[in-house]
Design a protein around this motif. Structure first.
Motif, PDB file in Angstrom:
ATOM      1  N   SER A 521       0.821  -1.218   0.000  1.00  0.00           N
ATOM      2  CA  SER A 521       0.000   0.000   0.000  1.00  0.00           C
ATOM      3  C   SER A 521       0.853   1.265   0.000  1.00  0.00           C
ATOM      4  N   LEU A 522       2.147   1.135   0.265  1.00  0.00           N
ATOM      5  CA  LEU A 522       3.032   2.297   0.336  1.00  0.00           C
ATOM      6  C   LEU A 522       3.865   2.476  -0.925  1.00  0.00           C
ATOM      7  N   ALA A 523       3.526   1.780  -1.992  1.00  0.00           N
ATOM      8  CA  ALA A 523       4.277   1.902  -3.248  1.00  0.00           C
ATOM      9  C   ALA A 523       4.276   3.343  -3.721  1.00  0.00           C
ATOM     10  N   THR A 524       5.471   3.852  -4.018  1.00  0.00           N
ATOM     11  CA  THR A 524       5.748   5.219  -4.509  1.00  0.00           C
ATOM     12  C   THR A 524       5.415   6.304  -3.498  1.00  0.00           C
ATOM     13  N   LEU A 525       5.075   5.955  -2.260  1.00  0.00           N
ATOM     14  CA  LEU A 525       4.645   6.959  -1.289  1.00  0.00           C
ATOM     15  C   LEU A 525       5.751   7.421  -0.346  1.00  0.00           C
ATOM     16  N   LEU A 526       6.796   6.603  -0.149  1.00  0.00           N
ATOM     17  CA  LEU A 526       7.824   6.933   0.831  1.00  0.00           C
ATOM     18  C   LEU A 526       9.164   7.181   0.154  1.00  0.00           C
ATOM     19  N   ASN A 527      10.041   7.828   0.885  1.00  0.00           N
ATOM     20  CA  ASN A 527      11.407   8.082   0.431  1.00  0.00           C
ATOM     21  C   ASN A 527      12.208   8.431   1.672  1.00  0.00           C
ATOM     22  N   GLY A 528      13.498   8.231   1.633  1.00  0.00           N
ATOM     23  CA  GLY A 528      14.322   8.579   2.774  1.00  0.00           C
ATOM     24  C   GLY A 528      14.280   7.533   3.866  1.00  0.00           C
ATOM     25  N   LEU A 529      15.449   7.206   4.410  1.00  0.00           N
ATOM     26  CA  LEU A 529      15.567   6.165   5.437  1.00  0.00           C
ATOM     27  C   LEU A 529      16.701   6.521   6.374  1.00  0.00           C
ATOM     28  N   ALA A 530      16.495   6.252   7.655  1.00  0.00           N
ATOM     29  CA  ALA A 530      17.551   6.436   8.651  1.00  0.00           C
ATOM     30  C   ALA A 530      17.433   5.339   9.695  1.00  0.00           C
ATOM     31  N   VAL A 531      18.572   4.848  10.165  1.00  0.00           N
ATOM     32  CA  VAL A 531      18.611   3.789  11.170  1.00  0.00           C
ATOM     33  C   VAL A 531      19.116   4.378  12.486  1.00  0.00           C
ATOM     34  N   ALA A 532      18.355   4.176  13.556  1.00  0.00           N
ATOM     35  CA  ALA A 532      18.747   4.663  14.872  1.00  0.00           C
ATOM     36  C   ALA A 532      19.724   3.692  15.528  1.00  0.00           C
ATOM     37  N   PRO A 533      20.467   4.130  16.549  1.00  0.00           N
ATOM     38  CA  PRO A 533      21.412   3.240  17.226  1.00  0.00           C
ATOM     39  C   PRO A 533      20.783   1.980  17.800  1.00  0.00           C
ATOM     40  N   ASP A 534      19.497   2.025  18.160  1.00  0.00           N
ATOM     41  CA  ASP A 534      18.863   0.829  18.712  1.00  0.00           C
ATOM     42  C   ASP A 534      18.311  -0.085  17.625  1.00  0.00           C
ATOM     43  N   GLY A 535      18.474   0.293  16.359  1.00  0.00           N
ATOM     44  CA  GLY A 535      18.008  -0.528  15.252  1.00  0.00           C
ATOM     45  C   GLY A 535      16.661  -0.136  14.681  1.00  0.00           C
ATOM     46  N   THR A 536      15.981   0.850  15.263  1.00  0.00           N
ATOM     47  CA  THR A 536      14.735   1.341  14.682  1.00  0.00           C
ATOM     48  C   THR A 536      15.011   1.966  13.320  1.00  0.00           C
ATOM     49  N   ILE A 537      14.200   1.616  12.347  1.00  0.00           N
ATOM     50  CA  ILE A 537      14.325   2.165  10.998  1.00  0.00           C
ATOM     51  C   ILE A 537      13.226   3.197  10.804  1.00  0.00           C
ATOM     52  N   TYR A 538      13.614   4.422  10.437  1.00  0.00           N
ATOM     53  CA  TYR A 538      12.661   5.490  10.166  1.00  0.00           C
ATOM     54  C   TYR A 538      12.566   5.715   8.661  1.00  0.00           C
ATOM     55  N   LEU A 539      11.348   5.945   8.170  1.00  0.00           N
ATOM     56  CA  LEU A 539      11.089   6.190   6.755  1.00  0.00           C
ATOM     57  C   LEU A 539      10.305   7.488   6.617  1.00  0.00           C
ATOM     58  N   GLY A 540      10.642   8.269   5.597  1.00  0.00           N
ATOM     59  CA  GLY A 540       9.986   9.555   5.390  1.00  0.00           C
ATOM     60  C   GLY A 540       8.912   9.490   4.322  1.00  0.00           C
ATOM     61  N   GLY A 541       7.866  10.289   4.499  1.00  0.00           N
ATOM     62  CA  GLY A 541       6.798  10.361   3.518  1.00  0.00           C
ATOM     63  C   GLY A 541       7.195  11.203   2.329  1.00  0.00           C
ATOM     64  N   PHE A 542       6.967  10.675   1.134  1.00  0.00           N
ATOM     65  CA  PHE A 542       7.262  11.386  -0.107  1.00  0.00           C
ATOM     66  C   PHE A 542       5.984  11.925  -0.739  1.00  0.00           C
ATOM     67  N   ARG A 543       4.963  11.088  -0.808  1.00  0.00           N
ATOM     68  CA  ARG A 543       3.646  11.541  -1.234  1.00  0.00           C
ATOM     69  C   ARG A 543       2.643  11.459  -0.082  1.00  0.00           C
ATOM     70  N   THR A 544       3.134  11.245   1.093  1.00  0.00           N
ATOM     71  CA  THR A 544       2.329  11.399   2.302  1.00  0.00           C
ATOM     72  C   THR A 544       3.050  12.423   3.174  1.00  0.00           C
ATOM     73  N   HIS A 545       2.468  12.738   4.317  1.00  0.00           N
ATOM     74  CA  HIS A 545       3.031  13.791   5.161  1.00  0.00           C
ATOM     75  C   HIS A 545       3.278  13.270   6.574  1.00  0.00           C
ATOM     76  N   ALA A 546       3.762  12.030   6.612  1.00  0.00           N
ATOM     77  CA  ALA A 546       4.013  11.368   7.886  1.00  0.00           C
ATOM     78  C   ALA A 546       5.403  10.741   7.883  1.00  0.00           C
ATOM     79  N   ILE A 547       5.876  10.415   9.079  1.00  0.00           N
ATOM     80  CA  ILE A 547       7.105   9.645   9.254  1.00  0.00           C
ATOM     81  C   ILE A 547       6.699   8.259   9.763  1.00  0.00           C
ATOM     82  N   TYR A 548       7.311   7.245   9.206  1.00  0.00           N
ATOM     83  CA  TYR A 548       7.006   5.854   9.522  1.00  0.00           C
ATOM     84  C   TYR A 548       8.201   5.215  10.232  1.00  0.00           C
ATOM     85  N   ARG A 549       7.976   4.055  10.846  1.00  0.00           N
ATOM     86  CA  ARG A 549       9.090   3.364  11.476  1.00  0.00           C
ATOM     87  C   ARG A 549       8.867   1.857  11.438  1.00  0.00           C
TER      88      ARG A 549
END
Length: 622
Positions: A521-549
């Motif tokens: 359901s998130l095809a073409t909607l997200l962009n950007g990724l960052a990994v936290a020291p504890d291993g949590t993966i954060y994803l940024g919204g490209f065609r949405t306006h939210a941050i995912y994890r």
């Protein structure tokens, strides 16, 4: 993105999921959308999508705030129906009733309002006396069925228009159909199929005109249901249409951000290109002989005269594109693309043709490049030129690596810029950096040992550069553009988001590839990724306006901060904060999350105190 060493994990609290986070603006614009009533300049909207004018006022479908807003003739904004930032389904008194992402609005001669309540898949009526009723569809139940009133089903209806005989025309976007609700409350369907159906309007003769955005067309539908192409052009992306009292047709061109007029099969510009920021809804206001426009991206309500003069009548958009070094919210960015944070909490940003530095106190300075001058040229500070600085990463030595066109460039702390690998010429060549070739460098990361990793999008490869030599680490048919975001965990594994598949991939040091999380359901909607020291993966919204994890050990992608639909520029907790396309982000060694926001700002989130509850938002994926 910046690598994270194993030892830094000890700097974080034991459980990120049990903490209260707060976002604030580190630098750049703090203005923009929100949820505030009051005088026009102080009022705030979040994703206003449709407008209608009655003699007494202007009414707005404020989708992001789940409310119907009213602007009085003296410029005061109030909530007319629903409650700001409170979604729901209930009918009743206008202020106790609830909506869910209402996107379309129309009014009859008595100022009864009709609302396309997209999130509830229903058509609602707000009487002039302020009573809300559901006139078609069933709240929360999507479908595609004709019938009487509550027996009918819609799927994300976007807009509504009303004929003089009381017939309602609905753009039922999820079903790609135009629907009608007759005076007898029976719902019927027009046979023609559309592609991303948006606004709809009715002329004085009772013909409906539907904005078929995906097909670049306006479709005319007569009262007897005959649908034909009224206007079509490859560069035409209609979002809404309106008529003046003389029968003139006026159209919003969403992609061109302009107001245009259609006459004699000719499209004539009324305003210049980029006059608006994602214009979504338009209505004629007879009281002022002007058009009122809902500006979705700018979160404002604008007014345009017939000769193209434009003014803001309510709300405040994010600051205009500008290059200005200053402290905190006084600083201005042109088009920030990517960011990275060093071990001292200093943020580095690629901003169009320049590289910017943000100190811990928010002071912004320009390290290299010149605003507005696009060229690939090495040199010192303002003598250096960038064609379009893209991804950025901090090396262990403190210098910066920047992707620029199909090259990698190094920027020292004193602003000296050199090209270290690749060429403006695209290709796929491993070997010494002088002869190596790339084809669209989408993202980069740098390991603690200085190895540079590249997401080489059109070559569908992860490349690495060590000791001045480029080699291919991993390839996959599932890679390829867009490859949004590249980061390393504490063990040296690479993580990559690929929009089209759409999945988080892990690439080990020896080139092994595995999928960590997938959500179709998130095809073409997200962009950007960052990994936290504890291993949590954060994803940024490209065609949405939210941050995912994606939490450690999980394969679920969950909404964590912001709102998938609502555009605004609001700080606060993850529940309360609002972004505009937060698609690039990074986690600092101290665990703070930094976000590039298309409100032309850099936002930062930090942990304050523990909270009693667990994850707060729905989980998506498997």
């Amino acid at each position: 993105m910046r690598p994270i060493a194993v030892v830094l994990a000890a700097l974080l609290p034991l459980s990120l999921g049990a903490q209260t986070w707060h976002f604030r603006t580190l630098a750049g614009s703090a203005s923009g959308g929100g949820a505030v009533d009051g005088a026009a300049a102080q009022a705030r909207f979040a994703l206003p999508t449709s407008v209608v004018a009655c003699a007494e006022a202007i009414f707005i479908a404020d989708a992001g705030n789940h409310a119907i807003r009213r602007i009085s003739r003296d410029g005061v904004v109030t909530t007319w129906a629903g409650a700001l930032m409170q979604s729901g389904r209930g009918d009743g008194d206008r202020l106790t009733a609830r909506f869910r992402y209402p996107t379309g609005i129309a009014a009859d001669a008595q100022c009864n309002l009709f609302v396309a309540d997209r999130g509830n898949h229903t058509i609602r009526k707000i009487s002039a006396a302020g009573v809300v009723t559901t006139i078609a569809g069933s709240a929360g139940v999507s479908g595609n069925a004709d019938g009487n009133a509550s027996a009918a089903r819609f799927n994300g209806p976007q807009d509504v228009a009303i004929d003089t005989d009381g017939t309602l025309w609905i753009s039922d976007t999820g079903n790609n159909r135009v629907r009608r609700i007759g005076p007898d409350n029976r719902v019927t369907t027009i046979s023609r199929t559309f592609n991303t159906l948006l606004g709809i309007a009715v002329d004085a003769s009772g013909n409906a005109y539907a904005a078929d955005y995906g097909n670049h067309q306006l479709i005319r539908i007569t009262r007897d249901g005959n649908a034909t192409i009224f206007f079509s052009l490859s560069t035409f992306f209609p979002s809404d249409v309106a008529f003046d009292p003389d029968g003139g047709m006026w159209v919003l061109n969403y992609a061109d951000n302009s107001l245009q007029r259609i006459g004699n099969a000719t499209l004539t510009p009324v305003t210049g290109s980029r006059a608006f920021d994602q214009p979504r809804g338009i209505a004629f206001d007879a009281a002022s002989d002007t058009f009122v426009i809902a500006e979705q991206g700018g979160c404002t309500i604008r007014r345009a005269t017939r000769n193209g003069e434009v003014a803001t009548i309510a709300g405040t958009s994010a600051a205009a594109s500008e290059h200005l070094d200053a402290i905190g919210t006084a600083a201005r960015f042109v088009a920030p693309s990517d960011l990275d944070v060093d071990a001292n909490g200093v943020v580095y940003v690629t901003d169009s043709t320049t590289i910017r530095r943000i100190a811990r106190d928010g002071a912004v300075t320009t390290m290299a490049g010149t605003p507005g001058e696009s060229l690939l040229r090495d040199g010192s500070r303002s003598d250096a030129r960038f064609r379009g600085a893209g991804s950025i990463a901090v090396e262990p030595s403190g210098t910066l690596i920047v992707s620029d066109d199909n090259t990698l460039r190094r920027v020292t702390m004193n602003g000296e810029v050199t090209t270290i690998c690749g060429s403006q010429t695209a290709g796929y060549v491993d070997g010494p950096c002088a002869s190596a070739r790339f084809n669209f460098i989408a993202s980069i990361a740098v390991a603690p040992d200085g190895t540079i990793y590249v997401a080489d999008a059109f070559n569908k490869a992860i490349r690495k550069i060590a000791d001045g030599v480029a080699t291919t680490l991993a390839t996959s048919t599932e890679f390829g553009p867009p490859m949004g975001g590249l980061d390393l965990d504490a063990q040296g594994n690479l993580y990559l988001w690929v929009e089209n598949f759409p999945s988080v991939f892990r690439v080990t040091r020896d080139g092994g590839i595995s999928k960590i999380a997938t959500d179709d359901s998130l095809a073409t909607l997200l962009n950007g990724l960052a990994v936290a020291p504890d291993g949590t993966i954060y994803l940024g919204g490209f065609r949405t306006h939210a941050i995912y994890r994606v939490l450690p050990g999980s394969s679920k992608i969950e909404v964590w901060a912001g709102d998938e639909i609502a555009i605004a520029n609001v700080n606060g907790t993850p529940d309360a904060t609002r972004f505009r396309t937060p698609s690039r982000l990074d986690v600092a060694p101290d665990g703070k999350l930094y976000v590039r926001d298309l409100n032309r700002s850099i936002r930062v989130a930090s942990v304050d105190e523990p909270e009693a509850t667990g994850p707060r938002r729905r989980a998506v994926g498997k």
